[in-house]
Scaffold this motif. Sequence first.
Motif, PDB file in Angstrom:
ATOM      1  N   LYS A 184       0.775  -1.219  -0.181  1.00  0.00           N
ATOM      2  CA  LYS A 184      -0.092  -0.091   0.062  1.00  0.00           C
ATOM      3  C   LYS A 184       0.771   1.254   0.058  1.00  0.00           C
ATOM      4  CE  LYS A 184      -4.077  -2.419   2.238  1.00  0.00           C
ATOM      5  NZ  LYS A 184      -4.766  -2.624   3.292  1.00  0.00           N
ATOM      6  N   ASP A 185       0.498   2.119   1.185  1.00  0.00           N
ATOM      7  CA  ASP A 185       1.583   3.469   0.908  1.00  0.00           C
ATOM      8  C   ASP A 185       2.730   3.179   2.020  1.00  0.00           C
ATOM      9  OD1 ASP A 185      -0.013   3.379   3.129  1.00  0.00           O
ATOM     10  OD2 ASP A 185      -1.024   5.212   2.861  1.00  0.00           O
ATOM     11  N   LYS A 186       2.997   2.410   2.294  1.00  0.00           N
ATOM     12  CA  LYS A 186       4.131   2.254   3.393  1.00  0.00           C
ATOM     13  C   LYS A 186       5.271   2.572   2.750  1.00  0.00           C
ATOM     14  CE  LYS A 186       2.661  -1.694   6.103  1.00  0.00           C
ATOM     15  NZ  LYS A 186       1.176  -1.921   5.518  1.00  0.00           N
ATOM     16  N   LYS A 187       6.335   3.370   3.478  1.00  0.00           N
ATOM     17  CA  LYS A 187       7.347   4.029   3.121  1.00  0.00           C
ATOM     18  C   LYS A 187       8.495   2.722   2.926  1.00  0.00           C
ATOM     19  CE  LYS A 187       8.089   7.324   6.126  1.00  0.00           C
ATOM     20  NZ  LYS A 187       8.698   8.645   6.524  1.00  0.00           N
ATOM     21  N   ILE A 188       9.470   2.754   1.947  1.00  0.00           N
ATOM     22  CA  ILE A 188      10.439   1.714   1.860  1.00  0.00           C
ATOM     23  C   ILE A 188      11.768   2.226   1.595  1.00  0.00           C
ATOM     24  CG2 ILE A 188      10.877  -0.130   0.018  1.00  0.00           C
ATOM     25  CD1 ILE A 188       7.839   0.195  -1.028  1.00  0.00           C
ATOM     26  N   ILE A 189      12.831   1.516   2.099  1.00  0.00           N
ATOM     27  CA  ILE A 189      14.198   1.673   1.896  1.00  0.00           C
ATOM     28  C   ILE A 189      14.380   0.539   1.125  1.00  0.00           C
ATOM     29  CG2 ILE A 189      14.812   0.666   4.207  1.00  0.00           C
ATOM     30  CD1 ILE A 189      17.159   2.617   4.196  1.00  0.00           C
ATOM     31  N   MET A 190      15.311   0.749   0.065  1.00  0.00           N
ATOM     32  CA  MET A 190      15.718  -0.361  -0.780  1.00  0.00           C
ATOM     33  C   MET A 190      17.212  -0.787  -0.571  1.00  0.00           C
ATOM     34  SD  MET A 190      14.766  -2.590  -3.257  1.00  0.00           S
ATOM     35  CE  MET A 190      15.939  -4.012  -3.731  1.00  0.00           C
ATOM     36  N   MET A 191      17.284  -2.076  -0.280  1.00  0.00           N
ATOM     37  CA  MET A 191      19.089  -2.419  -0.071  1.00  0.00           C
ATOM     38  C   MET A 191      19.421  -2.656  -1.589  1.00  0.00           C
ATOM     39  SD  MET A 191      18.865  -4.765   3.213  1.00  0.00           S
ATOM     40  CE  MET A 191      20.420  -5.381   2.994  1.00  0.00           C
ATOM     41  N   LEU A 192      20.121  -1.801  -2.225  1.00  0.00           N
ATOM     42  CA  LEU A 192      20.636  -2.060  -3.461  1.00  0.00           C
ATOM     43  C   LEU A 192      21.889  -2.278  -3.707  1.00  0.00           C
ATOM     44  CD1 LEU A 192      19.222  -1.331  -6.429  1.00  0.00           C
ATOM     45  CD2 LEU A 192      20.206   1.171  -6.134  1.00  0.00           C
ATOM     46  N   SER A 193      22.257  -3.586  -4.033  1.00  0.00           N
ATOM     47  CA  SER A 193      23.626  -4.071  -4.327  1.00  0.00           C
ATOM     48  C   SER A 193      24.515  -3.514  -5.321  1.00  0.00           C
ATOM     49  CB  SER A 193      23.654  -5.610  -4.201  1.00  0.00           C
ATOM     50  OG  SER A 193      22.889  -6.174  -5.145  1.00  0.00           O
ATOM     51  N   GLY A 194      23.798  -3.236  -6.631  1.00  0.00           N
ATOM     52  CA  GLY A 194      24.524  -3.113  -7.698  1.00  0.00           C
ATOM     53  C   GLY A 194      24.372  -4.111  -8.804  1.00  0.00           C
ATOM     54  N   GLY A 195      23.758  -5.196  -8.322  1.00  0.00           N
ATOM     55  CA  GLY A 195      23.607  -6.266  -9.357  1.00  0.00           C
ATOM     56  C   GLY A 195      22.098  -6.375  -9.783  1.00  0.00           C
ATOM     57  N   ASN A 196      21.948  -7.524 -10.505  1.00  0.00           N
ATOM     58  CA  ASN A 196      20.827  -7.575 -11.519  1.00  0.00           C
ATOM     59  C   ASN A 196      19.215  -7.653 -10.455  1.00  0.00           C
ATOM     60  OD1 ASN A 196      19.436  -8.060 -14.491  1.00  0.00           O
ATOM     61  ND2 ASN A 196      18.872  -9.725 -13.151  1.00  0.00           N
ATOM     62  N   ASP A 197      19.397  -8.461  -9.311  1.00  0.00           N
ATOM     63  CA  ASP A 197      18.455  -8.876  -8.795  1.00  0.00           C
ATOM     64  C   ASP A 197      17.610  -7.579  -8.215  1.00  0.00           C
ATOM     65  OD1 ASP A 197      18.682 -11.351  -9.554  1.00  0.00           O
ATOM     66  OD2 ASP A 197      19.599 -12.083  -7.865  1.00  0.00           O
ATOM     67  N   SER A 198      18.587  -6.790  -7.162  1.00  0.00           N
ATOM     68  CA  SER A 198      18.176  -5.873  -6.742  1.00  0.00           C
ATOM     69  C   SER A 198      17.481  -4.462  -7.458  1.00  0.00           C
ATOM     70  CB  SER A 198      19.099  -5.119  -5.714  1.00  0.00           C
ATOM     71  OG  SER A 198      20.151  -4.700  -6.243  1.00  0.00           O
ATOM     72  N   ALA A 199      18.239  -4.524  -8.925  1.00  0.00           N
ATOM     73  CA  ALA A 199      17.855  -3.453  -9.707  1.00  0.00           C
ATOM     74  C   ALA A 199      16.501  -3.738 -10.097  1.00  0.00           C
ATOM     75  CB  ALA A 199      18.799  -3.278 -10.818  1.00  0.00           C
ATOM     76  N   THR A 200      16.184  -5.212 -10.341  1.00  0.00           N
ATOM     77  CA  THR A 200      14.801  -5.502 -10.930  1.00  0.00           C
ATOM     78  C   THR A 200      13.985  -5.414  -9.895  1.00  0.00           C
ATOM     79  OG1 THR A 200      15.920  -7.264 -12.175  1.00  0.00           O
ATOM     80  CG2 THR A 200      13.695  -7.479 -11.888  1.00  0.00           C
ATOM     81  N   ALA A 201      14.098  -5.689  -8.566  1.00  0.00           N
ATOM     82  CA  ALA A 201      13.171  -5.453  -7.694  1.00  0.00           C
ATOM     83  C   ALA A 201      12.889  -3.953  -7.482  1.00  0.00           C
ATOM     84  CB  ALA A 201      13.754  -5.941  -6.367  1.00  0.00           C
ATOM     85  N   VAL A 202      13.749  -2.989  -7.396  1.00  0.00           N
ATOM     86  CA  VAL A 202      13.370  -1.858  -7.357  1.00  0.00           C
ATOM     87  C   VAL A 202      12.719  -1.121  -8.099  1.00  0.00           C
ATOM     88  CG1 VAL A 202      15.541  -0.648  -7.911  1.00  0.00           C
ATOM     89  CG2 VAL A 202      14.271   0.445  -6.187  1.00  0.00           C
ATOM     90  N   SER A 203      12.917  -1.477  -9.573  1.00  0.00           N
ATOM     91  CA  SER A 203      12.362  -1.070 -10.742  1.00  0.00           C
ATOM     92  C   SER A 203      11.000  -1.564 -10.541  1.00  0.00           C
ATOM     93  CB  SER A 203      12.836  -1.771 -12.125  1.00  0.00           C
ATOM     94  OG  SER A 203      14.287  -1.305 -12.263  1.00  0.00           O
ATOM     95  N   LEU A 204      10.599  -2.642 -10.259  1.00  0.00           N
ATOM     96  CA  LEU A 204       9.151  -3.190 -10.034  1.00  0.00           C
ATOM     97  C   LEU A 204       8.333  -2.345  -9.013  1.00  0.00           C
ATOM     98  CD1 LEU A 204       6.893  -5.129  -9.926  1.00  0.00           C
ATOM     99  CD2 LEU A 204       8.029  -6.543  -8.562  1.00  0.00           C
ATOM    100  N   LEU A 205       9.058  -2.007  -7.932  1.00  0.00           N
ATOM    101  CA  LEU A 205       8.508  -1.082  -6.959  1.00  0.00           C
ATOM    102  C   LEU A 205       8.290   0.208  -7.447  1.00  0.00           C
ATOM    103  CD1 LEU A 205      10.474  -2.056  -3.612  1.00  0.00           C
ATOM    104  CD2 LEU A 205       8.464  -3.078  -4.622  1.00  0.00           C
ATOM    105  N   LYS A 206       9.139   0.751  -8.276  1.00  0.00           N
ATOM    106  CA  LYS A 206       8.826   1.986  -8.794  1.00  0.00           C
ATOM    107  C   LYS A 206       7.683   2.003  -9.911  1.00  0.00           C
ATOM    108  CE  LYS A 206      10.660   5.603  -8.439  1.00  0.00           C
ATOM    109  NZ  LYS A 206      10.381   6.832  -7.703  1.00  0.00           N
ATOM    110  N   GLU A 207       7.559   1.005 -10.599  1.00  0.00           N
ATOM    111  CA  GLU A 207       6.643   1.086 -11.556  1.00  0.00           C
ATOM    112  C   GLU A 207       5.144   0.924 -10.783  1.00  0.00           C
ATOM    113  OE1 GLU A 207       4.728  -1.534 -15.273  1.00  0.00           O
ATOM    114  OE2 GLU A 207       6.006  -2.646 -13.738  1.00  0.00           O
ATOM    115  N   LEU A 208       5.045   0.018  -9.729  1.00  0.00           N
ATOM    116  CA  LEU A 208       3.867   0.042  -9.067  1.00  0.00           C
ATOM    117  C   LEU A 208       3.448   1.643  -8.333  1.00  0.00           C
ATOM    118  CD1 LEU A 208       4.387  -3.606  -7.340  1.00  0.00           C
ATOM    119  CD2 LEU A 208       2.849  -2.711  -9.219  1.00  0.00           C
TER     120      LEU A 208
END
Length: 303
Positions: free
Chosen positions: A28-52
């Motif tokens: 929902k509207d919860k605030k999120i902090i993203m652990m961003l490793s610089g690898g493919n998986d975390s980049a994909t995950a944060v891209s999904l969250l931003k699209e939503l």
Amino acid sequence: MIFSEFTQNKRKLKDFPELKHNIKKFVKDKKIIMMLSGGNDSATAVSLLKELDLNVELCVHFYHDWSWKLHKEEASKIAESLNIPLKFHYIGDEIKRRVINSKGKNVCRICKDIMKAECLKIAKENNIEVIATGDTATERISGPIMEYLNKYGLSFDNMELAPVPGRIAGEGVLFLRPLIRIRYEDVDKVSKYYDISMKRVGEANYKLREGCPVQYINPDAIVTGKLLNDAYCVNKIATDIARSHGFKASVFAPSLSIATIPQKEEYMNLVKDELGKNGYPIGEIAEFPYHTNTLKLVPNKEE
């Protein structure tokens, strides 16, 4: 986008639209902090969250004296492209304090615990309710999450957002793992959907993920400051020569066992020769000590 049989049958997730719906419904509207490793998986995950259009307040990239500089650069690239503030957080001193005199097999677990604990502090300082990671179905954390679901009689829909691990999660802080129900073949589909192309160091890692050089410390080796430095140096040498010749390579320390992808003796010898030129003289190639994709290089007898 239809997911693989594993994801559909083992994780009860049919397709990408269903994954998006579940994440949006629970976060929902919860605030999120993203652990961003610089690898493919975390980049994909944060891209999904931003699209939503979820509320990703901050990304944090953890680094230390033995991590790859390329991952730091790639984390900057993805955060900037998504217009998310990025914090670089140094954990080198805490790693040294915790891993010195431990065994090599414990280093990655200790490092992950440090990152999660530090991220929890940052989240609380910024009144953030959710810590997001790029963990996928192949991660060890999947087991504890499954136990959590079984314990409380929850469905797989609750797998992405859970207070696991309990020893880390503070009251009111949840872990969000958008990719936790999907394996590498489905992660690859989602990555291509977002047109993600992260540069890689070139580790010979059969888990298909890159980490940092200290993961190649031999499991039973006692960790010292010198061993941490050696693990970085030999893997920097190996990956540099491997990239220049179009293959992947990693070196275990202190055994100086070499792994390459593809497994070819000519590649092993290229790495061996480069190590020798840089002060790591090595002799003959021995038999397979770890698995069929690794060869051990035995130090010269006069050494």
